[in-house]
Design a protein around this motif. Structure first.
Motif, PDB file in Angstrom:
ATOM      1  N   LEU A  28     -34.919  64.610  11.832  1.00 47.67           N
ATOM      2  CA  LEU A  28     -34.481  63.247  11.552  1.00 47.67           C
ATOM      3  C   LEU A  28     -33.093  63.061  12.143  1.00 47.67           C
ATOM      4  O   LEU A  28     -32.203  63.886  11.915  1.00 47.67           O
ATOM      5  N   LEU A  29     -32.912  61.977  12.892  1.00 48.37           N
ATOM      6  CA  LEU A  29     -31.607  61.619  13.436  1.00 48.37           C
ATOM      7  C   LEU A  29     -31.185  60.292  12.819  1.00 48.37           C
ATOM      8  O   LEU A  29     -31.897  59.292  12.930  1.00 48.37           O
ATOM      9  N   VAL A  30     -30.031  60.296  12.159  1.00 47.07           N
ATOM     10  CA  VAL A  30     -29.488  59.095  11.542  1.00 47.07           C
ATOM     11  C   VAL A  30     -28.246  58.699  12.329  1.00 47.07           C
ATOM     12  O   VAL A  30     -27.308  59.501  12.461  1.00 47.07           O
ATOM     13  N   THR A  31     -28.268  57.489  12.874  1.00 44.75           N
ATOM     14  CA  THR A  31     -27.146  57.007  13.679  1.00 44.75           C
ATOM     15  C   THR A  31     -26.568  55.747  13.050  1.00 44.75           C
ATOM     16  O   THR A  31     -27.233  55.059  12.284  1.00 44.75           O
ATOM     17  N   GLY A  32     -25.335  55.461  13.410  1.00 40.35           N
ATOM     18  CA  GLY A  32     -24.682  54.247  12.931  1.00 40.35           C
ATOM     19  C   GLY A  32     -23.182  54.408  12.983  1.00 40.35           C
ATOM     20  O   GLY A  32     -22.657  55.510  13.132  1.00 40.35           O
ATOM     21  N   GLU A  33     -22.519  53.285  12.854  1.00 38.75           N
ATOM     22  CA  GLU A  33     -21.058  53.281  12.898  1.00 38.75           C
ATOM     23  C   GLU A  33     -20.483  54.089  11.743  1.00 38.75           C
ATOM     24  O   GLU A  33     -21.140  54.272  10.708  1.00 38.75           O
ATOM     25  N   THR A  34     -19.266  54.552  11.915  1.00 37.14           N
ATOM     26  CA  THR A  34     -18.551  55.216  10.837  1.00 37.14           C
ATOM     27  C   THR A  34     -18.499  54.281   9.640  1.00 37.14           C
ATOM     28  O   THR A  34     -18.191  53.094   9.789  1.00 37.14           O
ATOM     29  N   GLY A  35     -18.836  54.802   8.464  1.00 38.54           N
ATOM     30  CA  GLY A  35     -18.794  53.998   7.250  1.00 38.54           C
ATOM     31  C   GLY A  35     -20.066  53.231   6.944  1.00 38.54           C
ATOM     32  O   GLY A  35     -20.121  52.487   5.964  1.00 38.54           O
ATOM     33  N   SER A  36     -21.100  53.408   7.751  1.00 34.48           N
ATOM     34  CA  SER A  36     -22.342  52.655   7.517  1.00 34.48           C
ATOM     35  C   SER A  36     -23.224  53.297   6.448  1.00 34.48           C
ATOM     36  O   SER A  36     -24.195  52.690   6.010  1.00 34.48           O
ATOM     37  N   GLY A  37     -22.895  54.506   6.019  1.00 32.89           N
ATOM     38  CA  GLY A  37     -23.642  55.139   4.929  1.00 32.89           C
ATOM     39  C   GLY A  37     -24.597  56.229   5.356  1.00 32.89           C
ATOM     40  O   GLY A  37     -25.495  56.595   4.604  1.00 32.89           O
ATOM     41  N   LYS A  38     -24.408  56.790   6.540  1.00 33.96           N
ATOM     42  CA  LYS A  38     -25.314  57.838   7.041  1.00 33.96           C
ATOM     43  C   LYS A  38     -25.327  59.050   6.112  1.00 33.96           C
ATOM     44  O   LYS A  38     -26.389  59.502   5.692  1.00 33.96           O
ATOM     45  N   GLY A  39     -24.159  59.564   5.799  1.00 40.28           N
ATOM     46  CA  GLY A  39     -24.064  60.743   4.943  1.00 40.28           C
ATOM     47  C   GLY A  39     -24.558  60.465   3.540  1.00 40.28           C
ATOM     48  O   GLY A  39     -25.246  61.289   2.938  1.00 40.28           O
ATOM     49  N   TYR A  40     -24.243  59.299   3.018  1.00 39.91           N
ATOM     50  CA  TYR A  40     -24.702  58.909   1.687  1.00 39.91           C
ATOM     51  C   TYR A  40     -26.230  58.891   1.652  1.00 39.91           C
ATOM     52  O   TYR A  40     -26.846  59.403   0.716  1.00 39.91           O
ATOM     53  N   PHE A  41     -26.849  58.304   2.667  1.00 39.79           N
ATOM     54  CA  PHE A  41     -28.311  58.243   2.746  1.00 39.79           C
ATOM     55  C   PHE A  41     -28.917  59.644   2.792  1.00 39.79           C
ATOM     56  O   PHE A  41     -29.839  59.956   2.034  1.00 39.79           O
TER      57      PHE A  41
END
Length: 187
Positions: free
Chosen positions: A30-43
């Motif tokens: 699984l690759l989760v991408t997005g801007e810093t602060g978008s919630g990648k780590g939280y998800f």
């Protein structure tokens, strides 16, 4: 699946459900991408909360330290290797390895990790004995990995391997209905 990331944006909620279903129903990374602060780590942490996983923020390590941290080492492999070290890959065996900030990983370590993903084994630093391993991989990044491939800073074959299932986390400016909800999570 909707418990993994709370959003009031129905389109994003649908995408999360689809992504989780695809990931759970496969052996793909699984690759989760997005801007810093978008919630990648939280998800990702919410997704993995009831499972065995190892979280590694790759940007926190120098290249030489990271190799030893991931692959482990044998006593005497380098100055300061006073005992055998197991390494994070071994600790993730039969679980999930979450590599945060995957865009910071140098080309040589991408090549070594690609081999691990393809062959299910690796060599600790200073060892000539392979270690068998089996784990799920989740990666996250704020970097544009396709652009990095084009500029020669990221391996295309490695990107292909880590991008089995992809989730783009839209920034809050694309889902303003979530702003007040996100603020309440901090209270």
């Amino acid at each position: 699946p909707n418990d993994y990331y709370q959003t009031l944006n129905s389109e994003f909620k649908k995408k999360i459900t689809e992504t989780i279903t695809n990931f759970i129903g496969s052996t793909d990374s699984l690759l989760v991408t997005g801007e810093t602060g978008s919630g990648k780590g939280y998800f990702v942490k919410a997704l993995l909360k009831d499972t065995k996983y190892i979280h590694v923020n790759l940007s926190e390590f120098s290249r030489s330290t990271l190799e030893s941290e991931l692959f482990g080492h044998k006593k005497g492999a380098f100055t300061g290797a006073i005992e055998d070290k197991k390494g994070l890959l071994r600790k993730a065996d039969r679980g999930t390895l979450f590599l945060d900030e995957i865009g910071t990983l140098d080309l040589e370590l991408q090549k070594k990790l690609l081999r691990v993903l393809e062959e299910g084994e690796f060599y600790p630093v200073g060892s000539d004995e392979p270690v068998k391993i089996n784990f799920r991989l989740i990666c996250a990044t704020c970097d544009d990995l396709s652009a990095m491939v084009s500029s020669g800073k990221f391996r295309e074959d490695f990107l292909y391997r880590i991008n089995g299932v992809h989730l783009r986390m839209p920034p809050l400016c694309e889902r303003p209905e979530d702003i007040l909800h996100q603020i309440t999570l901090f209270n």
